[in-house]
Design a protein around this motif. Sequence first.
Motif, PDB file in Angstrom:
ATOM      1  N   VAL A  61       0.846  -1.205   0.000  1.00 19.08           N
ATOM      2  CA  VAL A  61       0.000   0.000   0.000  1.00 19.08           C
ATOM      3  C   VAL A  61       0.874   1.245   0.000  1.00 19.08           C
ATOM      4  N   LEU A  62       1.889   1.281   0.839  1.00 18.03           N
ATOM      5  CA  LEU A  62       2.792   2.440   0.853  1.00 18.03           C
ATOM      6  C   LEU A  62       3.541   2.570  -0.468  1.00 18.03           C
ATOM      7  N   HIS A  63       3.898   1.451  -1.062  1.00 21.82           N
ATOM      8  CA  HIS A  63       4.609   1.466  -2.342  1.00 21.82           C
ATOM      9  C   HIS A  63       3.720   2.019  -3.451  1.00 21.82           C
ATOM     10  N   SER A  64       2.472   1.588  -3.482  1.00 20.89           N
ATOM     11  CA  SER A  64       1.596   2.003  -4.575  1.00 20.89           C
ATOM     12  C   SER A  64       0.999   3.388  -4.383  1.00 20.89           C
ATOM     13  N   ALA A  93      10.991  -0.905  12.800  1.00 24.03           N
ATOM     14  CA  ALA A  93      12.038  -1.572  13.583  1.00 24.03           C
ATOM     15  C   ALA A  93      12.979  -2.400  12.702  1.00 24.03           C
ATOM     16  N   VAL A  94      12.475  -2.912  11.584  1.00 27.82           N
ATOM     17  CA  VAL A  94      13.334  -3.698  10.690  1.00 27.82           C
ATOM     18  C   VAL A  94      13.831  -2.876   9.501  1.00 27.82           C
ATOM     19  N   GLY A  95      13.594  -1.568   9.543  1.00 26.41           N
ATOM     20  CA  GLY A  95      14.171  -0.668   8.542  1.00 26.41           C
ATOM     21  C   GLY A  95      13.454  -0.596   7.207  1.00 26.41           C
ATOM     22  N   LEU A  96      12.171  -0.941   7.175  1.00 28.93           N
ATOM     23  CA  LEU A  96      11.434  -0.931   5.911  1.00 28.93           C
ATOM     24  C   LEU A  96      10.521   0.278   5.741  1.00 28.93           C
ATOM     25  N   VAL A  97      10.167   0.910   6.859  1.00 32.50           N
ATOM     26  CA  VAL A  97       9.295   2.091   6.842  1.00 32.50           C
ATOM     27  C   VAL A  97       9.962   3.182   7.667  1.00 32.50           C
ATOM     28  N   ASP A  98       9.752   4.407   7.234  1.00 29.92           N
ATOM     29  CA  ASP A  98      10.311   5.570   7.929  1.00 29.92           C
ATOM     30  C   ASP A  98       9.175   6.525   8.275  1.00 29.92           C
ATOM     31  N   ARG A  99       9.317   7.195   9.416  1.00 31.59           N
ATOM     32  CA  ARG A  99       8.356   8.240   9.821  1.00 31.59           C
ATOM     33  C   ARG A  99       9.092   9.570   9.842  1.00 31.59           C
ATOM     34  N   GLN A 100       8.453  10.571   9.268  1.00 34.03           N
ATOM     35  CA  GLN A 100       9.022  11.909   9.270  1.00 34.03           C
ATOM     36  C   GLN A 100       7.936  12.921   9.563  1.00 34.03           C
ATOM     37  N   ILE A 101       8.330  14.024  10.186  1.00 33.28           N
ATOM     38  CA  ILE A 101       7.389  15.118  10.433  1.00 33.28           C
ATOM     39  C   ILE A 101       7.064  15.770   9.094  1.00 33.28           C
ATOM     40  N   ASN A 102       5.783  16.028   8.868  1.00 33.36           N
ATOM     41  CA  ASN A 102       5.360  16.712   7.656  1.00 33.36           C
ATOM     42  C   ASN A 102       5.785  18.179   7.763  1.00 33.36           C
ATOM     43  N   PRO A 103       6.659  18.645   6.878  1.00 31.13           N
ATOM     44  CA  PRO A 103       7.110  20.042   6.960  1.00 31.13           C
ATOM     45  C   PRO A 103       5.980  21.052   6.775  1.00 31.13           C
ATOM     46  N   ARG A 107       2.384  18.874  13.063  1.00 28.71           N
ATOM     47  CA  ARG A 107       1.634  17.961  13.924  1.00 28.71           C
ATOM     48  C   ARG A 107       1.407  16.614  13.248  1.00 28.71           C
ATOM     49  N   GLU A 108       1.684  16.523  11.964  1.00 29.16           N
ATOM     50  CA  GLU A 108       1.463  15.296  11.215  1.00 29.16           C
ATOM     51  C   GLU A 108       2.759  14.515  11.024  1.00 29.16           C
ATOM     52  N   VAL A 109       2.624  13.213  11.068  1.00 28.56           N
ATOM     53  CA  VAL A 109       3.741  12.322  10.772  1.00 28.56           C
ATOM     54  C   VAL A 109       3.468  11.687   9.415  1.00 28.56           C
ATOM     55  N   VAL A 110       4.481  11.677   8.570  1.00 29.87           N
ATOM     56  CA  VAL A 110       4.366  11.095   7.237  1.00 29.87           C
ATOM     57  C   VAL A 110       5.106   9.761   7.230  1.00 29.87           C
ATOM     58  N   LEU A 111       4.442   8.745   6.723  1.00 36.66           N
ATOM     59  CA  LEU A 111       5.029   7.413   6.608  1.00 36.66           C
ATOM     60  C   LEU A 111       5.483   7.202   5.173  1.00 36.66           C
ATOM     61  N   ARG A 112       6.655   6.610   5.018  1.00 37.38           N
ATOM     62  CA  ARG A 112       7.117   6.279   3.671  1.00 37.38           C
ATOM     63  C   ARG A 112       8.015   5.058   3.734  1.00 37.38           C
ATOM     64  N   LEU A 113       8.123   4.392   2.613  1.00 33.77           N
ATOM     65  CA  LEU A 113       9.032   3.254   2.530  1.00 33.77           C
ATOM     66  C   LEU A 113      10.470   3.744   2.530  1.00 33.77           C
ATOM     67  N   PRO A 170      -7.083   9.705  -0.881  1.00 30.85           N
ATOM     68  CA  PRO A 170      -5.642   9.814  -1.094  1.00 30.85           C
ATOM     69  C   PRO A 170      -4.872   9.303   0.126  1.00 30.85           C
ATOM     70  N   LEU A 171      -3.777   8.663  -0.131  1.00 31.36           N
ATOM     71  CA  LEU A 171      -2.856   8.277   0.918  1.00 31.36           C
ATOM     72  C   LEU A 171      -1.663   9.214   0.878  1.00 31.36           C
ATOM     73  N   VAL A 172      -1.422   9.766  -0.282  1.00 31.22           N
ATOM     74  CA  VAL A 172      -0.228  10.568  -0.496  1.00 31.22           C
ATOM     75  C   VAL A 172      -0.364  11.927   0.198  1.00 31.22           C
ATOM     76  N   VAL A 173       0.711  12.324   0.863  1.00 31.06           N
ATOM     77  CA  VAL A 173       0.813  13.636   1.485  1.00 31.06           C
ATOM     78  C   VAL A 173       1.857  14.407   0.704  1.00 31.06           C
ATOM     79  N   THR A 174       1.499  15.591   0.235  1.00 26.04           N
ATOM     80  CA  THR A 174       2.496  16.394  -0.473  1.00 26.04           C
ATOM     81  C   THR A 174       2.985  17.490   0.466  1.00 26.04           C
TER      82      THR A 174
END
Length: 175
Positions: A61-64, A93-103, A107-113, A170-174
């Motif tokens: 899902v994150l990939h697509s 924890a296994v290094g496949l997904v990353d969380r970052q603060i949405n610039p 207040r939002e966290v963005v998930l990405r592969l 939408p799942l995508v955050v710009t």
Amino acid sequence: MKQYTHRDGEAAAPKRDAHETVEEVTAALMETSRLFVAISARSLAATDPTLTLPQLRTLVVLHSHGAGKLAALAAALEVNASTALRMVDRLQAVGLVDRQINPANRREVVLRLTPAGRHLVENVLAHRSEEIGTIVARLPTDQRTGLIKALRALIAAADELISDAQRNAPLVVTP
């Protein structure tokens, strides 16, 4: 069930009622579904035997859909946010997904592969595609043509059941 004959006297296939045909198609599709789940499991096991199919689904899902918020990921997976969060925790924890603060909204966290997550998904999908291709290649050409038409019709029928909200969520955050 009645037996019908052609004009030349040969037995024709018995006519079946619509309900019986729907049941047969449903049963065949259920078997096909099990086949595809097994292919996905084998593809995942060949690539990374430590991951589960639900974890792979999250990565796909994150990939697509690209980077996105947890709530959107949970909606796409059709699970509650706490379930999605636990899945993301394990994948991070296994290094496949990353969380970052949405610039754009701190207040939002963005998930990405991560690159490793993207690579894993692409390998699993390639393995799965290869295995399905091997099976399809065993079919005679005329059956492949019929299968394409039937599957496109099935997809079109399913598309009518999907709401516009589900289709356009939408799942995508710009940022």
